[in-house]
Design a protein around this motif. Structure first.
Motif, PDB file in Angstrom:
ATOM      1  N   GLU A 113      51.414  36.537  42.017  1.00 32.82           N
ATOM      2  CA  GLU A 113      50.554  36.954  40.917  1.00 32.82           C
ATOM      3  C   GLU A 113      49.141  36.463  41.208  1.00 32.82           C
ATOM      4  N   ALA A 114      48.175  37.343  41.047  1.00 33.95           N
ATOM      5  CA  ALA A 114      46.794  37.021  41.401  1.00 33.95           C
ATOM      6  C   ALA A 114      46.278  35.734  40.753  1.00 33.95           C
ATOM      7  N   PRO A 115      46.477  35.515  39.437  1.00 32.12           N
ATOM      8  CA  PRO A 115      45.953  34.272  38.845  1.00 32.12           C
ATOM      9  C   PRO A 115      46.552  33.011  39.485  1.00 32.12           C
ATOM     10  N   LYS A 116      47.830  33.068  39.817  1.00 31.04           N
ATOM     11  CA  LYS A 116      48.478  31.908  40.439  1.00 31.04           C
ATOM     12  C   LYS A 116      47.966  31.710  41.864  1.00 31.04           C
ATOM     13  N   ALA A 117      47.778  32.811  42.590  1.00 35.67           N
ATOM     14  CA  ALA A 117      47.261  32.726  43.960  1.00 35.67           C
ATOM     15  C   ALA A 117      45.850  32.144  43.964  1.00 35.67           C
ATOM     16  N   LEU A 118      45.020  32.610  43.048  1.00 38.63           N
ATOM     17  CA  LEU A 118      43.653  32.101  42.959  1.00 38.63           C
ATOM     18  C   LEU A 118      43.637  30.630  42.550  1.00 38.63           C
TER      19      LEU A 118
END
Length: 171
Positions: free
Chosen positions: A98-103
């Protein structure tokens, strides 16, 4: 009465033979020696992106598949940061995340990647023959995969596998 001990002895012999085979637990890669495949990726938020043409360009490059949910990815991250600090071109592919977790992962641990792509569906991972994350590919100036390493890059792996593969890729 004699059959169970014979079966046990036979299985034990097969087990010992399997444990002592040449090559150990090394995973073979169909990608080594071949040109990097296409990328079926998307942007990871506002991170700089890259495409296959970048990987076909001059210089030694690393492509690292990673995910925020991957504990071994967290363990190898200091080695990637150190390589990036040395000027090594590392391109990250965030795998099924998930993008927010990756960021958040990159914000917390630092971003060693020149550019990042997201493989949310896992298509690029399949095309590259991914076994899991983390995996790192060493690529030469012709876009040929010189080495594929499955697992976290420890300091020992960095010195005994990744750096020698980078030297080969630079030749």
């Amino acid at each position: 009465m004699i059959l169970p001990p014979l079966l046990f002895a036979g299985l034990a012999a097969l087990f010992l033979f399997g444990m002592n085979r040449e090559g150990g637990d090394a995973l073979e890669s169909t990608r080594e020696g071949g040109v990097v495949p296409e990328l079926t990726t998307t942007a990871l938020a506002d991170q700089p992106e890259f495409d296959r043409d970048v990987l076909l360009g001059d210089g030694v490059k690393l492509v690292n598949f990673w995910a925020s949910w991957c504990a071994p990815c967290r363990a190898e991250h200091p080695q990637l940061v150190a390589l990036a600090d040395e000027g090594v071109a590392i391109y990250g592919i965030n795998y099924k995340d998930e993008a927010p977790k990756a960021l958040g992962f990159l914000d917390e641990l630092g971003n060693p990647y020149r550019a990042v792509a997201a493989d949310t569906e896992g298509r690029t991972g399949l095309d590259w023959g991914l076994y899991g994350v983390p995996e790192t590919f060493v690529i030469d100036s012709d876009g040929v995969v010189v080495k594929r390493f499955a697992g976290p890059i420890t300091e020992q792996i960095l010195e005994t596998i990744i750096r020698p593969a980078m030297e080969t890729a630079a030749e």
